[in-house]
Enzyme design. Structure first.
Site, PDB file in Angstrom:
ATOM      1  N   SER A 172      38.739  31.282  27.236  1.00 19.66           N
ATOM      2  CA  SER A 172      37.664  29.877  26.940  1.00 19.66           C
ATOM      3  C   SER A 172      37.810  29.397  28.290  1.00 19.66           C
ATOM      4  O   SER A 172      36.584  29.015  28.810  1.00 19.66           O
ATOM      5  CB  SER A 172      37.987  28.757  26.105  1.00 19.66           C
ATOM      6  OG  SER A 172      39.415  28.813  26.323  1.00 19.66           O
ATOM      7  N   ALA A 194      37.880  31.043  31.391  1.00 17.79           N
ATOM      8  CA  ALA A 194      37.379  31.786  32.683  1.00 17.79           C
ATOM      9  C   ALA A 194      35.707  31.081  32.375  1.00 17.79           C
ATOM     10  O   ALA A 194      35.166  31.721  33.027  1.00 17.79           O
ATOM     11  CB  ALA A 194      37.589  32.853  32.554  1.00 17.79           C
ATOM     12  N   ASP A 247      39.231  38.225  32.832  1.00 21.84           N
ATOM     13  CA  ASP A 247      38.928  37.248  32.105  1.00 21.84           C
ATOM     14  C   ASP A 247      37.515  36.789  33.240  1.00 21.84           C
ATOM     15  O   ASP A 247      36.873  36.931  32.522  1.00 21.84           O
ATOM     16  CB  ASP A 247      38.695  35.666  31.677  1.00 21.84           C
ATOM     17  CG  ASP A 247      40.650  35.962  30.812  1.00 21.84           C
ATOM     18  OD1 ASP A 247      41.003  37.568  30.793  1.00 21.84           O
ATOM     19  OD2 ASP A 247      40.646  34.828  29.910  1.00 21.84           O
TER      20      ASP A 247
HETATM   21  O1  PMV Z   1      45.958  35.444  26.607  1.00 22.97           O
HETATM   22  P1  PMV Z   1      44.842  35.404  27.428  1.00 22.97           P
HETATM   23  O2  PMV Z   1      43.067  36.079  27.106  1.00 22.97           O
HETATM   24  O3  PMV Z   1      44.508  34.940  28.495  1.00 22.97           O
HETATM   25  O4  PMV Z   1      44.598  37.264  28.173  1.00 22.97           O
HETATM   26  C1  PMV Z   1      46.660  37.487  28.886  1.00 22.97           C
HETATM   27  C2  PMV Z   1      46.509  39.252  29.454  1.00 22.97           C
HETATM   28  C3  PMV Z   1      47.745  38.877  29.872  1.00 22.97           C
HETATM   29  O5  PMV Z   1      47.072  40.701  30.288  1.00 22.97           O
HETATM   30  C4  PMV Z   1      48.301  38.967  28.708  1.00 22.97           C
HETATM   31  C5  PMV Z   1      48.022  38.415  31.291  1.00 22.97           C
HETATM   32  C6  PMV Z   1      47.154  38.816  32.180  1.00 22.97           C
HETATM   33  O6  PMV Z   1      47.644  38.344  32.945  1.00 22.97           O
HETATM   34  O7  PMV Z   1      45.724  39.700  31.744  1.00 22.97           O
END
Ligand code: PMV
Length: 313
Positions: free
Chosen positions: A104, A106, A148
């Site tokens: 969200s 991003a 993201d």
């Molecule tokens: O939860 P999110 O959408 O911020 O995804 C995090 C993904 C991780 O691999 C756990 C961390 C990252 O920065 O890649």
């Protein structure tokens, strides 16, 4: 630059994302595969009297200071492109649940960069937008992966870190939001501690997660969705082994599989937030959604999308 009055308003939108494979292991340089999905955030810039402070409707009226991602975008754009920090208002409308692991912040960041830059007629390449978006996320959160903001800017399905766009057809996903809040920073830290303490156990686990993306990429490109689903289940078990599962996520995943999902897993950092299920059809997606609703979650039936950041008319 376009002056006040020449342009009343500009609206831009950007999508959320899910991980097919590879969250957490991507932090250690292993490949991941992520897809933009059809939940979007719309950001509209409206003209206002030149001296009036920027305020943000998100959806309630609030100050720029209280919306850190929007504030950081305004600050970065004003530093780099000399755009004013007053004289316009910003509306945010989002379909994306917040702090739930589907990007969200991003989508908000990328749509805000798109809307403001376009309002002031600053031509930014998509790569510049993705990179500024990543800088904004880092400034607000302290750390962030570029995944993201990249997916939100470009749409589509990408293999990370190579940023290779996979040409594959549309997918139907059911997303279950457990509505437990989670902190990506905390979870990434906990996984790091585990890896530091038990390198010879967690290292191979990360390698296996990377291998899931390698196999998964070939299966996705060849349309072997049943096999993709099996690997998603496997990825979920590995994420649980890392300690990022919760009882609710575990339940949602098994309920989705019993209701006909080809595969289901935690998406994003875990510790709460969302899971994603891959559905073989619209009808099965309805069954999965009904089953998840009974578990008390917020449920979204979505499609993958090729549409990244776009200006709305
Ligand atoms: O939860 P999110 O959408 O911020 O995804 C995090 C993904 C991780 O691999 C756990 C961390 C990252 O920065 O890649």
């Amino acid at each position: 630059m376009i002056g006040y009055g020449e342009l009343d308003m500009v609206c831009a939108s950007a999508p959320a994302k899910v991980y097919f494979f590879g969250e957490h292991s991507v932090v250690y340089g292993k490949p991941a595969i992520a897809a933009a999905i059809s939940l979007r955030t719309n950001v509209t810039v409206h003209s206002a009297p030149p001296s009036s402070h920027i305020y943000v409707n998100a959806p309630k009226r609030t100050s720029l200071e209280r919306t850190p991602y929007v504030r950081e975008v305004v600050m970065m754009l004003s530093k780099q492109y000399d755009i004013p920090t007053s004289g316009y208002w910003i509306d945010v409308q989002s379909e994306i649940p917040k702090a739930a692991g589907i990007g969200s912040s991003a989508a908000l960041t990328v749509a805000t960069i798109g809307a403001i830059s376009s309002y002031f007629d600053i031509k930014l390449e998509p790569v510049e937008i993705a990179s500024m978006g990543h800088a904004v996320e880092r400034a607000v959160q302290g750390s962030a992966s570029p995944t993201d903001t990249w997916i939100s800017t470009f749409g589509g399905v990408y293999r990370i870190p190579e940023r290779r766009r996979l040409s594959i057809s549309e997918f139907i996903f059911v997303i279950g939001d457990t509505q437990e809040t989670s902190s990506t920073k905390k979870l990434v830290g906990a996984v790091k501690t585990l890896k530091d303490n038990y390198p010879s156990i967690i290292g191979p686990l990360m390698d296996a997660m990377g291998a899931l993306s390698d196999y998964g990429e070939t299966l996705l490109v060849n349309g072997k969705l049943e096999e993709v689903g099996k690997l998603m289940n496997l990825n979920n078990s590995l994420l649980e082994s890392l300690g990022v599962g919760t009882d609710a996520l575990h339940k949602f995943v098994s309920v989705a599989i019993s209701a006909g999902a080809l595969g289901a897993k935690i998406t994003g950092a875990g510790g709460g937030g969302c899971m994603v299920a891959l559905s073989p059809s619209k009808d099965v997606a309805k069954n999965i959604a009904n089953a998840l609703e009974k578990c008390g979650g917020e449920v979204y039936v979505v499609k993958s999308t090729d549409i990244g950041l776009r200006l709305e008319v």
